[in-house]
Design an enzyme around this catalytic site. Structure first.
Site, PDB file in Angstrom:
ATOM      1  N   ASP A  79       0.805  -1.218   0.000  1.00 56.26           N
ATOM      2  CA  ASP A  79       0.000   0.000   0.000  1.00 56.26           C
ATOM      3  C   ASP A  79       0.842   1.273   0.000  1.00 56.26           C
ATOM      4  O   ASP A  79       2.062   1.227   0.174  1.00 56.26           O
ATOM      5  CB  ASP A  79      -0.956   0.003   1.213  1.00 56.26           C
ATOM      6  CG  ASP A  79      -0.286  -0.484   2.498  1.00 56.26           C
ATOM      7  OD1 ASP A  79       0.952  -0.434   2.587  1.00 56.26           O
ATOM      8  OD2 ASP A  79      -1.006  -0.907   3.414  1.00 56.26           O
ATOM      9  N   ASN A  89      -7.574  -3.175  14.416  1.00 62.41           N
ATOM     10  CA  ASN A  89      -8.936  -3.547  14.017  1.00 62.41           C
ATOM     11  C   ASN A  89      -8.906  -4.702  13.005  1.00 62.41           C
ATOM     12  O   ASN A  89      -9.854  -4.897  12.258  1.00 62.41           O
ATOM     13  CB  ASN A  89      -9.693  -2.338  13.453  1.00 62.41           C
ATOM     14  CG  ASN A  89      -9.012  -1.741  12.217  1.00 62.41           C
ATOM     15  OD1 ASN A  89      -8.003  -2.271  11.733  1.00 62.41           O
ATOM     16  ND2 ASN A  89      -9.554  -0.657  11.695  1.00 62.41           N
ATOM     17  N   HIS A 147      -7.173  -5.000  10.350  1.00 69.74           N
ATOM     18  CA  HIS A 147      -6.964  -4.712   8.923  1.00 69.74           C
ATOM     19  C   HIS A 147      -5.646  -5.334   8.471  1.00 69.74           C
ATOM     20  O   HIS A 147      -4.713  -5.493   9.273  1.00 69.74           O
ATOM     21  CB  HIS A 147      -7.048  -3.211   8.613  1.00 69.74           C
ATOM     22  CG  HIS A 147      -5.899  -2.354   9.042  1.00 69.74           C
ATOM     23  ND1 HIS A 147      -6.020  -1.334   9.959  1.00 69.74           N
ATOM     24  CD2 HIS A 147      -4.599  -2.323   8.653  1.00 69.74           C
ATOM     25  CE1 HIS A 147      -4.855  -0.735  10.117  1.00 69.74           C
ATOM     26  NE2 HIS A 147      -3.974  -1.321   9.337  1.00 69.74           N
ATOM     27  N   GLU A 195      -9.712  -2.035   5.495  1.00 68.55           N
ATOM     28  CA  GLU A 195     -10.405  -1.770   6.747  1.00 68.55           C
ATOM     29  C   GLU A 195     -11.638  -2.677   6.873  1.00 68.55           C
ATOM     30  O   GLU A 195     -12.092  -3.259   5.887  1.00 68.55           O
ATOM     31  CB  GLU A 195     -10.841  -0.294   6.772  1.00 68.55           C
ATOM     32  CG  GLU A 195      -9.670   0.701   6.683  1.00 68.55           C
ATOM     33  CD  GLU A 195      -8.910   0.874   7.995  1.00 68.55           C
ATOM     34  OE1 GLU A 195      -8.886  -0.059   8.832  1.00 68.55           O
ATOM     35  OE2 GLU A 195      -8.329   1.961   8.176  1.00 68.55           O
TER      36      GLU A 195
HETATM   37  C1  GLP Z   1      -0.617   0.037   8.715  1.00 73.07           C
HETATM   38  C2  GLP Z   1      -0.226  -0.683   7.413  1.00 73.07           C
HETATM   39  C3  GLP Z   1      -0.366  -2.172   7.548  1.00 73.07           C
HETATM   40  C4  GLP Z   1       0.251  -2.573   8.883  1.00 73.07           C
HETATM   41  C5  GLP Z   1      -0.616  -2.086   9.997  1.00 73.07           C
HETATM   42  C6  GLP Z   1       0.002  -2.281  11.372  1.00 73.07           C
HETATM   43  O1  GLP Z   1      -1.675   0.897   8.597  1.00 73.07           O
HETATM   44  N1  GLP Z   1      -0.927  -0.246   6.239  1.00 73.07           N
HETATM   45  O2  GLP Z   1       0.271  -2.821   6.454  1.00 73.07           O
HETATM   46  O3  GLP Z   1       0.323  -3.978   8.976  1.00 73.07           O
HETATM   47  O4  GLP Z   1      -1.043  -0.757   9.801  1.00 73.07           O
HETATM   48  O5  GLP Z   1       1.021  -1.365  11.610  1.00 73.07           O
HETATM   49  P1  GLP Z   1       2.094  -1.510  12.742  1.00 73.07           P
HETATM   50  O6  GLP Z   1       2.977  -2.631  12.329  1.00 73.07           O
HETATM   51  O7  GLP Z   1       2.830  -0.204  12.757  1.00 73.07           O
HETATM   52  O8  GLP Z   1       1.361  -1.801  13.995  1.00 73.07           O
END
Ligand code: GLP
Length: 240
Positions: A67, A136, A138, A143
């Site tokens: 992304d 959440n 995702h 989402e």
């Molecule tokens: C972000 C990314 C995801 C990631 C998630 C968790 O928004 N788009 O690919 O896995 O949130 O992030 P973190 O590893 O910083 O907790």
């Protein structure tokens, strides 16, 4: 689904780096799906280190990232393009033209999303997809409520995700409210999946993903239907 437990973030990162390293060195050609966020940071550090120590040539590796924020150019220090260069691409000898991320600054985002799916298909699909997970549940920026069949698409980020990601920005208002994300259908097409989850804050999401109902309200729950998922986590009290 397979579950590997690690005693802490460091051990989780090392184990994950080993899985990716073995895939890279064991393949003649590899399409690697990559994730950003704080979870895989140390995995990239260990992986770069291992690759450099063993002088591994990466010209057979293609990477596709999950992304990118809408509105941020690849040069923006908050962009995922920048993150990937800083944390991984600039530290190893991968040809930069082999590394792909969605262009969040594209003038025509609809064209960008279909071009991204076509590009993944042209590469022959993703062999190994690395994933983190949001609080959440995702995955990538899919989402709750996202269709399980979705391809790469433009996403409106939820308030939870904006708040969670605000720590990377100076002010919450600076966090983009939209992103381009591989869809759940795109992710499910990967031949194997490696999901990392670290810290108590992800416990409920991980439990729902592994044991909960398979529902679009819990995007990661779709992974129960994938034939080859490995989870590495340092969270206690998680069982299959
Ligand atoms: C972000 C990314 C995801 C990631 C998630 C968790 O928004 N788009 O690919 O896995 O949130 O992030 P973190 O590893 O910083 O907790």
């Amino acid at each position: 689904m397979e579950l590997a437990k690690a005693k802490d973030y460091d051990e989780m990162s090392m184990k994950a780096a080993e899985v990716v390293f073995d895939k890279i060195t064991g393949s003649d050609r590899l399409v690697l799906g990559l994730a950003t966020g704080s979870t895989p940071e140390k995995m990239y550090e260990y992986l770069a280190d291992k690759l450099n120590k063993s002088n591994v040539d990466l010209s057979h590796v293609y990477t596709v990232n999950l992304d990118e924020y809408v509105g941020l150019s690849p040069e923006d220090t908050q962009s995922y393009h920048y993150y990937m260069r800083e944390i991984f691409f600039d530290k190893v000898n991968i040809p930069l033209e082999n590394t792909k991320l969605p262009d969040g600054a594209a003038a025509d985002l609809d064209a960008e999303t279909s071009a991204y799916d076509a590009m993944i298909e042209d590469l022959g699909g993703v062999d190994l997809q690395v994933l983190g997970i949001g609080r959440n549940a995702h995955i990538a920026f899919n989402e709750p409520g996202t269709s399980f069949e979705s391809g790469t698409h433009v996403v409106d980020l939820t308030e939870t995700t904006i708040q969670d990601n605000a720590r990377f920005f100076e002010k919450t208002e600076d966090v983009p409210t939209k992103a381009v994300s591989m869809g759940l259908g795109t992710i499910m097409n990967a031949k194997s999946i490696l999901l990392l989850a670290s810290g108590e804050g992800k416990k409920q999401a991980l439990r729902n993903m592994i044991h909960g109902e398979i529902t679009e309200d819990v995007p990661a729950s779709i992974l129960q239907r994938h034939p080859d998922v490995t989870v590495i986590t340092d969270i206690e009290d998680i069982e299959l």
